[in-house]
Design an enzyme around this catalytic site. Structure first.
Site, PDB file in Angstrom:
ATOM      1  N   LYS A 116      56.309  43.572  49.146  1.00 35.41           N
ATOM      2  CA  LYS A 116      55.704  43.896  47.858  1.00 35.41           C
ATOM      3  C   LYS A 116      56.031  45.313  47.396  1.00 35.41           C
ATOM      4  CE  LYS A 116      51.742  40.711  48.003  1.00 35.41           C
ATOM      5  NZ  LYS A 116      52.150  39.906  49.122  1.00 35.41           N
ATOM      6  N   GLU A 200      46.923  49.179  45.590  1.00 38.18           N
ATOM      7  CA  GLU A 200      47.097  49.204  44.147  1.00 38.18           C
ATOM      8  C   GLU A 200      45.743  49.189  43.455  1.00 38.18           C
ATOM      9  OE1 GLU A 200      49.529  45.777  43.426  1.00 38.18           O
ATOM     10  OE2 GLU A 200      47.819  44.453  43.134  1.00 38.18           O
ATOM     11  N   HIS A 235      40.845  35.465  46.749  1.00 35.52           N
ATOM     12  CA  HIS A 235      42.257  35.659  46.401  1.00 35.52           C
ATOM     13  C   HIS A 235      43.107  34.408  46.612  1.00 35.52           C
ATOM     14  CE1 HIS A 235      41.210  39.853  46.014  1.00 35.52           C
ATOM     15  NE2 HIS A 235      40.823  39.899  47.270  1.00 35.52           N
ATOM     16  N   ARG A 297      60.245  30.906  46.273  1.00 38.63           N
ATOM     17  CA  ARG A 297      60.148  29.539  46.774  1.00 38.63           C
ATOM     18  C   ARG A 297      59.466  28.693  45.701  1.00 38.63           C
ATOM     19  NH1 ARG A 297      54.725  29.536  47.372  1.00 38.63           N
ATOM     20  NH2 ARG A 297      53.719  31.390  48.239  1.00 38.63           N
TER      21      ARG A 297
END
Length: 614
Positions: A116, A200, A235, A297
């Site tokens: 990431k 973040e 999440h 994917r």
């Protein structure tokens, strides 16, 4: 086009790939572990190869075994599905080095977007907006805590190699940061073999919007519009839809153009998804949508895109991998109607969504016009403790959002599973939530209102009476009272709980020992009441038992410790997720039968808390 294909996966996605391959006349090879010997994907494939014991690290995650199975079976190509090895660049390269076609992007693209932090830097360089945060190499707790303070709470800690909601923690207070970081790193190491994280800024009213992109080996890249996956729990996506509510044409054009730029920046080939986070506090606009990550994917939620575009994304994957150009140009793609997908899981919302395992004695899916069910199980199959507990993806298409929502609710309400518990009734309530119905959902909706949705429904009085009548022997004088209407009631056991039910029938000539009631996506067992002296335990006994087989990864207390209600006692790892067990009330640890690293079986007594004397 190649003639044979090995699917390096299991369950629903393996069955999904097999269906398209069969349509194209491609021979399919399944792989399976000890736990999956009787699985649906094994039954549906033309050939199946055993690859090892049940644990994924000894079977589905062992690339050498997958490639050996492909070579032994004569498979010319490998489709990785999603999860497992699907985003493993080293495995992809090894497949290609073995002379086998890899159904996916080039290893370099996977590497570029797989971490990431690196992906965010690459996207920023490509002119794609990214959320503010820290993505560096320094990983000490003190340093990361300082970076979090600079960003400003709340923040998200995210495993750089993460995905599927794993290796991610929301931290709202500075004093919680160290514990959350340690837990996140443990889960990341266990799931991905990499405990590096990034931090973040957490958007207070976030929406999760993603764009389906597709590239070929001739330099073409198209998008297939957006999906909204904002309804999430911890999440993890719960219900997905396409297109996104409130998305106007201008914002859609800007968002999808950014996604195409992102894909072109890494020379992307095949199916991929660019995920964005949007500020949902007001109307959607391009200047309030930021890049999060790319999934290199096929996505779990790809059927909603297929339903609104009429495209078979798996077929596109196979054709592009075989060297063909993308079957349609961008100007040939359009949105038709609306689609929603719900993930039906073997889990018990009333018990904190703990996974539910066992044999599927009853498995039925509700039906509706425009409905589709993608599943990897069948009635009589086992839900294993070793893998993701998904039973099926339930998908509905409609002319507009409201029709799709109503049809999906109809399908879920008409589903029934027994004795394994499912989240079907929870999903029905989520669809009925005023915020979701209005299309104003953000990722925090379930966190705010999920407790009410998780409460189990009760069967209707009509269903209870009908079931009770079937359990009672027929008698002409039952309930007779002089100068009064016929009326009688009796005691029964509803899922083990004693209930009194008013009867309105004459009973049955051949009464059943028990009756299964199915309503609202839920199943209950009703049986004649019998006193059982063996069940003497009480709910307040303080016995903390293992809710499923798993591994104890952390013990937070010692025998004799005083604990408070809600205090963390230990952490259990099962089905690739961490589950925290807490104290049910204030008390003392009277018994401790758990140690870090120990494997435990379902219902094993781990901790016993004695209530404080008043």
């Amino acid at each position: 086009m190649f003639k044979s294909l090995l699917i390096a996966n299991r369950g629903e996605i393996a069955c999904r790939v097999i269906r398209t391959a069969r349509k194209l006349g491609i021979r399919t090879v399944a792989v399976y572990s000890d736990a999956d010997a009787q699985a649906l994907h094994v039954r549906e494939a033309d050939e199946a190869v055993h690859i090892g014991p049940a644990p994924t690290r000894e079977s589905y995650l062992v690339g050498e075994k997958i490639i050996a199975a492909a070579l032994a079976s004569g498979a010319e190509a490998i489709h990785p599905g999603y999860g497992f090895l699907s985003e493993n660049a080293a495995f992809a390269q090894t497949v290609m080095d073995a002379g086998i076609v890899w159904i996916g992007p080039n290893p370099s693209s996977i590497t570029a977007m797989g971490l990431k932090d690196a992906a965010k830097k690459l996207m920023a360089d490509a002119g794609v907006p990214v959320t503010p945060g820290y993505m560096g190499e320094e990983q000490s707790t003190g340093f990361l805590a300082g970076e979090a303070a600079k960003i400003g709470y709340p923040v998200l800690i995210k495993a750089v190699a993460g995905g599927g909601g794993k290796g991610m923690r929301l931290v709202e207070r500075e004093e919680d940061f160290a514990d959350a970081l340690a837990s996140c790193k443990r889960e990341a190491a266990a799931s991905f073999g990499n405990d590096h994280v990034l931090i973040e800024k957490y958007i207070a009213s976030p929406r999760h919007i993603e764009v389906q992109v597709f590239g070929d080996k001739h330099g073409n890249v198209v998008h297939l519009f957006e999906r909204d996956c904002s309804l999430q729990r911890r999440h993890q996506k719960v219900i997905e839809e396409a297109p996104a509510p409130g998305m106007d044409a201008t914002t859609r054009e800007a968002l999808c153009a950014a996604a195409v730029r992102a894909a072109k920046a890494v020379d992307y080939v095949g199916a991929g998804t660019i995920e964005f986070i949007a500020d949902g506090s007001g109307a959607l606009s391009a200047d309030k949508i930021w890049f999060m990550e790319m999934n290199t994917r096929l996505q779990v939620e790809h059927p909603v895109t297929e339903e609104i575009t009429g495209v078979d994304l798996v077929e596109w994957q196979l054709r592009v991998a075989a060297g063909e150009p993308i079957p349609q140009r961008q100007d040939q793609l359009s949105i038709n109607g609306w689609a929603m997908e719900a993930r039906l899981y073997a889990e018990d919302p009333a018990k904190g969504f703990l996974p539910s395992i066992g044999r599927l004695e009853l498995l039925q899916f509700g039906k509706a016009e425009g409905g589709r069910v993608d599943t990897g199980v069948y009635q009589g199959a086992e839900v294993s403790p070793f893998y993701d507990p998904m039973i099926a993806k339930v998908i509905a298409w409609g002319e507009d959002r409201e029709e799709a929502r109503e049809r999906l609710g109809e399908m879920l309400a008409g589903s029934a599973v027994w004795p394994v518990k499912t989240n079907a009734s929870f999903l029905v309530k989520a669809l009925q939530h005023p915020g979701f119905a209005a299309g104003t959902v953000d990722t925090g909706l379930i966190g705010r209102d999920g407790e009410a949705m998780a409460q189990p429904p009760a069967p209707s009085a009509e269903a209870l009476r009908a079931a009770a009548n079937a359990l009672m022997p027929m008698t002409d004088m039952a309930g007779f009272r002089l100068n009064a209407a016929r009326r009688r009631s009796a005691w029964f056991l509803l899922d083990g709980e004693k209930v009194e039910i008013e009867l309105d029938g004459a009973g049955d000539e051949d009464p059943s020992a028990s009756v299964l009631i199915t309503e609202q996506g839920q199943a209950w067992q009703l049986s004649a009441w019998r006193h059982d002296a063996a069940h003497g335990a009480v709910g307040g006994s303080g016995a903390i038992v293992a809710p499923m087989p798993g591994k104890v990864i952390a013990v937070e207390v010692a025998q004799g410790d005083a604990v408070t209600k809600g205090q963390k006692l230990l952490t259990l790892e099962a089905m690739k997720m961490e589950h925290t067990l807490t104290a049910p009330f204030n008390g003392v640890v009277a018994e401790l039968n758990a140690a870090a690293g120990a494997q435990v079986q379902v219902d094993a007594l781990l901790v016993r808390i004695e209530e404080e004397a008043e």
